[in-house]
Design a protein around this motif. Sequence first.
Motif, PDB file in Angstrom:
ATOM      1  N   SER A   1       0.491   4.744  -2.481  1.00  0.00           N
ATOM      2  CA  SER A   1       0.625   5.908  -1.955  1.00  0.00           C
ATOM      3  C   SER A   1       1.588   6.563  -2.506  1.00  0.00           C
ATOM      4  O   SER A   1       1.085   7.666  -2.822  1.00  0.00           O
TER       5      SER A   1
ATOM      6  N   GLN B   1       0.919  -1.054   0.133  1.00  0.00           N
ATOM      7  CA  GLN B   1       0.207  -0.250   0.239  1.00  0.00           C
ATOM      8  C   GLN B   1       1.153   0.913  -0.539  1.00  0.00           C
ATOM      9  O   GLN B   1       0.441   2.419  -1.035  1.00  0.00           O
TER      10      GLN B   1
ATOM     11  N   TYR C   1      -7.587   7.691  -0.116  1.00  0.00           N
ATOM     12  CA  TYR C   1      -8.114   6.879  -1.953  1.00  0.00           C
ATOM     13  C   TYR C   1      -9.984   7.076  -2.303  1.00  0.00           C
ATOM     14  O   TYR C   1     -10.343   6.334  -1.607  1.00  0.00           O
TER      15      TYR C   1
ATOM     16  N   ARG D   1      -3.104  12.496  -4.839  1.00  0.00           N
ATOM     17  CA  ARG D   1      -4.778  12.205  -4.752  1.00  0.00           C
ATOM     18  C   ARG D   1      -5.572  13.546  -3.564  1.00  0.00           C
ATOM     19  O   ARG D   1      -5.122  13.694  -3.395  1.00  0.00           O
TER      20      ARG D   1
ATOM     21  N   SER E   1     -12.782   4.634  -0.447  1.00  0.00           N
ATOM     22  CA  SER E   1     -11.951   3.082   0.393  1.00  0.00           C
ATOM     23  C   SER E   1     -11.279   3.630   1.553  1.00  0.00           C
ATOM     24  O   SER E   1     -10.892   4.295   2.487  1.00  0.00           O
TER      25      SER E   1
END
Length: 224
Positions: A25, A21, A52, A31, A66
């Motif tokens: 990331s 992860q 997310y 993001r 998420s």
Amino acid sequence: MGKQESWVTFDPSEKSAADRQFLLSQLVVPRPIAMISTVGEDGVLNVAPMSYFLPITGSPMLVGVSMGLREDGEQKHTYLNALHTGDFVINITSENLSEKIEIVALESPHTADEYEMAGWTSCQSEMVTSPGISEARARLECEIREIVELGEAGVPFGEVHLVVAEVVWATYSDSILNERGRIDPALLEPVGRLGLRSFISAGEKGIFSIERVSWEEYLSTKDD
């Protein structure tokens, strides 16, 4: 000639869930950060930043978030609250909220009020139970439509709930509109997450970092 480029290989089968992860990331960036506000069954207000997060479609107006496990393996308060009420509010993370991102990201007890921790004020929503953040320049009120269970069950950085929600109401400040009445990203000053504790803003801050402390360290600092 310049220095010859070398390559680093990453075999997911040989890595932990956290390593996998973390790589995602750090590479899937920047993001947008959904600063999600909810209310618990006991009335305790909660705020948590989740990056997310994505828009899905305009008809109906769907977004996806998420929501994974806490690092201790327990469900996130945001997810439990959203299950209880069936809704949540996405507060767009602008530069004016950026200094408190890591404060509200702390894995605090359920009884902690992140509004108080961040010095923000709550505001009543029009269509959903969950309140919004008054200081946010834009808010999306969302009702849950579907939850898709993904990842390795019971594993932090593995188990995840993909929450699909419909935006049933939007509110935003006219301070983010340009002379043509359109939302101007330079005025909205949205903040995105880069890797680990790095962020990027469309405002004056550019790329910046914020250190995260543990809940115990936060309490000791607060007491001081």
